[in-house]
Design a protein around this motif. Sequence first.
Motif, short mmCIF file in Angstrom:
data_model
loop_
_atom_site.label_atom_id
_atom_site.label_comp_id
_atom_site.label_asym_id
_atom_site.label_seq_id
_atom_site.Cartn_x
_atom_site.Cartn_y
_atom_site.Cartn_z
N SER A 139 0.83 -1.22 0.00
CA SER A 139 0.00 0.00 0.00
C SER A 139 0.86 1.26 0.00
CB SER A 139 -0.93 0.00 1.22
OG SER A 139 -1.81 -1.10 1.19
N PHE A 371 -10.42 -2.75 -4.75
CA PHE A 371 -9.95 -2.27 -3.46
C PHE A 371 -11.06 -2.18 -2.41
CE2 PHE A 371 -6.80 -0.27 -6.40
CZ PHE A 371 -5.70 -0.98 -5.96
N SER A 375 -10.04 1.32 -0.12
CA SER A 375 -8.58 1.24 -0.23
C SER A 375 -8.15 1.51 -1.66
CB SER A 375 -8.10 -0.15 0.20
OG SER A 375 -6.72 -0.26 0.06
N GLY A 376 -7.07 2.27 -1.80
CA GLY A 376 -6.53 2.56 -3.11
C GLY A 376 -7.13 3.76 -3.78
#
Length: 442
Positions: A139, A371, A375-376
């Motif tokens: 990440s 994701f 996330s992302g």
Amino acid sequence: MEIDHPRLRRNKATTFLPDKVFDLSHAFVVPLKHVPIDGLMALKNCSESPLADISIPVCSSNSPGPSSPKGSTASADGSTGETDYKTLTSLPLEEPEMMYTYLLQLSQCYEAMAPNQKVVAFTSDMPVRKAFYGLVYNSTRTGLIVDSESYNIIGVLSVTDFVMVLMKLWKYQQQVTNGDKNENVTTEKLTDLVGCMPVARWKGNSGGNHTIDEHQKLDGDCYREFITVDVKDSLFHAIEILRKRRVHRLPVMDSATNDCMFILTHRRVLHYLWNFCLLLPKPDYMTKSIKELKLGCWDNIVSVDESTTLIDTLDLLIGEKISGVPVVQNGTKKVVAVYTRFDAIAVGFDEKLQQLNMSVAEAVEERRKLFGGVSGKESVVTVQEDSTFWSVLETFIEKNVHRLFAVDDEGSLKAVISLSDMIWYMAIRPDEEKRANNNDKP
């Protein structure tokens, strides 16, 4: 100033000071040993306010705060004793807008390092595909390239390189489709060759002589040199490099060991400034609206609508040298998403390049599936165009995003404000204006 105010944070700017000696609303007082040399020289050359070295007695060696050099060991009555003295440097704050400039000039880079800092490194012989997967799994948007033989740091691998790989493969595929390429190298084979290419060769750092294969022709562009800053340089010098070189991440190196201490970002610098905002008097601009200050980009805003193809979006990110672009609703100026360079990883090496023909709205949906919707990606965070500078600063810290979007009462996009815009206005702009005024004086 009341140091023990319940709403004020105790930190190294205040804890080492003796009670009722200095007023932080009128002066910066810091350990002279910890002042970066380049920042000290900048202050002496550009500041009209003289620097004064001060020595104060310290009763106990266990007093809080950073360590300082010892001064005279003579006691106040002239007898020999074991009293330690902290040598400090004092800078009067006669110009309120210069506070954050002085703060960064008096702070070394290591002071902005996060306690849970993580640095990812790849050996120079690692295949490009594995290196980018390593970025995804950790990440992170940046990894260091370490020579596989000497283990010296020789470069940086970022998501920008990944975007460049995708775009070059796409352009090669288009040339094959249009008949401009007659070689027997298929797009699928070329993709595999690029994925197996050592990261050093992709970055142009490979040594020795190599046969020029078709996949090596992809790295013909000139990539940025390895830009770093020393851990003892001032934070002000670091943000000047970030701005002038148009980079988003700057490795902070220890010159004694040639090790990378951490990766400095605009986010870390802004959080560092925030730690002192409640301890220092607010400049007048803090209470003014961002529209009045023209903070960020208000004219010629770079954006894409939902029907824009992904390849055109990536081309825009690289061409404009920006890390993210707002996606606006078709026919309106309402921001519905943000697409960043890091999101391009969702396409992946194992996917077909035809995916770059999809719309950016479809790419956002694919990213959300990959994701988990959070996330992302960076959330779309908006502020009203009449919001004050202080409220925008609080929003950046609270939401922990790279950019905010100023909108009107109808939700239409009016401006884009980035972390670098905030740092420029708080620290770099006052210095530039002061230098310009000094040059205009006869």
